[in-house]
Design an enzyme around this catalytic site. Sequence first.
Site, short mmCIF file in Angstrom:
data_model
loop_
_atom_site.label_atom_id
_atom_site.label_comp_id
_atom_site.label_asym_id
_atom_site.label_seq_id
_atom_site.Cartn_x
_atom_site.Cartn_y
_atom_site.Cartn_z
N LYS A 64 -19.26 -4.53 -41.95
CA LYS A 64 -17.21 -5.21 -41.30
C LYS A 64 -16.41 -6.02 -42.59
CE LYS A 64 -16.17 -5.87 -36.94
NZ LYS A 64 -15.91 -6.61 -35.27
N ASP A 81 -16.50 -11.30 -33.61
CA ASP A 81 -17.69 -11.07 -32.84
C ASP A 81 -18.75 -11.21 -33.55
OD1 ASP A 81 -17.23 -8.54 -34.87
OD2 ASP A 81 -18.30 -6.73 -33.25
N SER A 123 -11.69 7.69 -27.18
CA SER A 123 -13.29 7.61 -26.53
C SER A 123 -13.54 7.95 -25.13
CB SER A 123 -14.20 6.68 -27.65
OG SER A 123 -14.56 5.56 -26.89
N GLU A 148 -16.91 -13.20 -28.89
CA GLU A 148 -16.37 -12.24 -28.19
C GLU A 148 -17.34 -11.79 -26.47
OE1 GLU A 148 -14.42 -7.84 -29.73
OE2 GLU A 148 -16.69 -7.47 -29.25
P1 GTP Z 1 -13.00 -4.40 -34.32
O1 GTP Z 1 -13.85 -5.70 -33.59
O2 GTP Z 1 -13.30 -4.78 -35.65
O3 GTP Z 1 -14.18 -3.71 -33.42
O4 GTP Z 1 -11.88 -4.29 -33.87
P2 GTP Z 1 -11.35 -4.74 -32.81
O5 GTP Z 1 -10.79 -5.79 -32.31
O6 GTP Z 1 -10.14 -3.13 -32.50
O7 GTP Z 1 -11.74 -3.74 -31.55
P3 GTP Z 1 -11.96 -4.15 -29.39
O8 GTP Z 1 -12.28 -4.76 -29.00
O9 GTP Z 1 -11.07 -2.44 -29.38
O10 GTP Z 1 -13.73 -3.03 -29.55
C1 GTP Z 1 -14.55 -3.92 -29.78
C2 GTP Z 1 -16.04 -4.06 -29.77
O11 GTP Z 1 -15.93 -3.20 -28.39
C3 GTP Z 1 -17.13 -3.13 -30.58
O12 GTP Z 1 -17.89 -3.59 -30.97
C4 GTP Z 1 -17.77 -2.58 -29.27
O13 GTP Z 1 -18.57 -3.69 -29.00
C5 GTP Z 1 -16.86 -2.12 -28.24
N1 GTP Z 1 -16.20 -0.77 -28.48
C6 GTP Z 1 -15.24 -0.64 -28.57
N2 GTP Z 1 -14.60 0.77 -28.86
C7 GTP Z 1 -15.28 1.31 -28.64
C8 GTP Z 1 -16.39 2.50 -28.01
O14 GTP Z 1 -15.47 3.18 -28.65
N3 GTP Z 1 -17.23 2.70 -28.02
C9 GTP Z 1 -18.28 1.92 -27.57
N4 GTP Z 1 -19.79 2.30 -27.24
N5 GTP Z 1 -18.66 0.90 -27.92
C10 GTP Z 1 -16.87 0.76 -27.55
MG MG Z 2 -12.59 -7.56 -32.69
#
Ligand code: GTP
Ligand code: MG
Length: 212
Positions: A64, A81, A123, A148
């Site tokens: 990440k 997270d 998705s 998270e």
């Molecule tokens: P990251 O923290 O980099 O993931 O970006 P963000 O803060 O924009 O993420 P977001 O809050 O959208 O998602 C955080 C977490 O949600 C991910 O690490 C996954 O555990 C879960 N998640 C988000 N999108 C999806 C998805 O399309 N499919 C699945 N299975 N899990 C998801």
């Molecule tokens: Mg996030």
Amino acid sequence: MIVKESCFMEIRLWRELLIPYELAVKDLVMKFKLLQKEHREKNLYSPIEQVTGRVKSINSILEKMQAKHVSWEELEEKIEDIAGVRIICQFCEDIEKVAALIRNRSDMRVLEEKDYVTQGKDSGYRSYHMIVSYCAETLAGKKEIHAEIQIRTLAMNFWATIEHSLQYKYKGNVPADLAGRLTEAANSVLKLDEEMSLVRSEVMDAQKSMLH
Ligand code: GTP
Ligand code: MG
């Protein structure tokens, strides 16, 4: 020999960094499980059905950091997270109840909320995310860390678990036909959650009218 020593140093640094996160995950999981127990002991319906938690693996953190161009110094601020807790509910309306319980607590501070329940992701993913600040107390003293919390129904969790395994299997490039079927399955999950909530409210109404 020098390489080996620097490896040991690096492992020690990672261990040191992750200790408060491990503590926070254990604390948070225990606290939410106790909340569930407290509801049941008082003969109240618990909006919390299951609680799980994990500390992100060093490999996933490194991946990440690379993907988001995050340096070691920025790690704890930008990767939110490292500590992750998942709260599973029976019904969609329980999600807001759990979020309200979290907002009202004095041992964690909500920094951010993302509602993918009313507005699912493209998705098909649905879940309610909260980033909280939590004070972990270790031998080294107090440390505010980010965690998270994902709140979702059993059905949403079923979908997310399968979709996540497929994303892993296809390394993020799920074939278009499968992706389409996953989106359709997400619509079925939405309908299932709605139907279950309807059934529940009808049962509750029937029980109330029997009492009057
Ligand atoms: P990251 O923290 O980099 O993931 O970006 P963000 O803060 O924009 O993420 P977001 O809050 O959208 O998602 C955080 C977490 O949600 C991910 O690490 C996954 O555990 C879960 N998640 C988000 N999108 C999806 C998805 O399309 N499919 C699945 N299975 N899990 C998801
Ligand atoms: Mg996030």
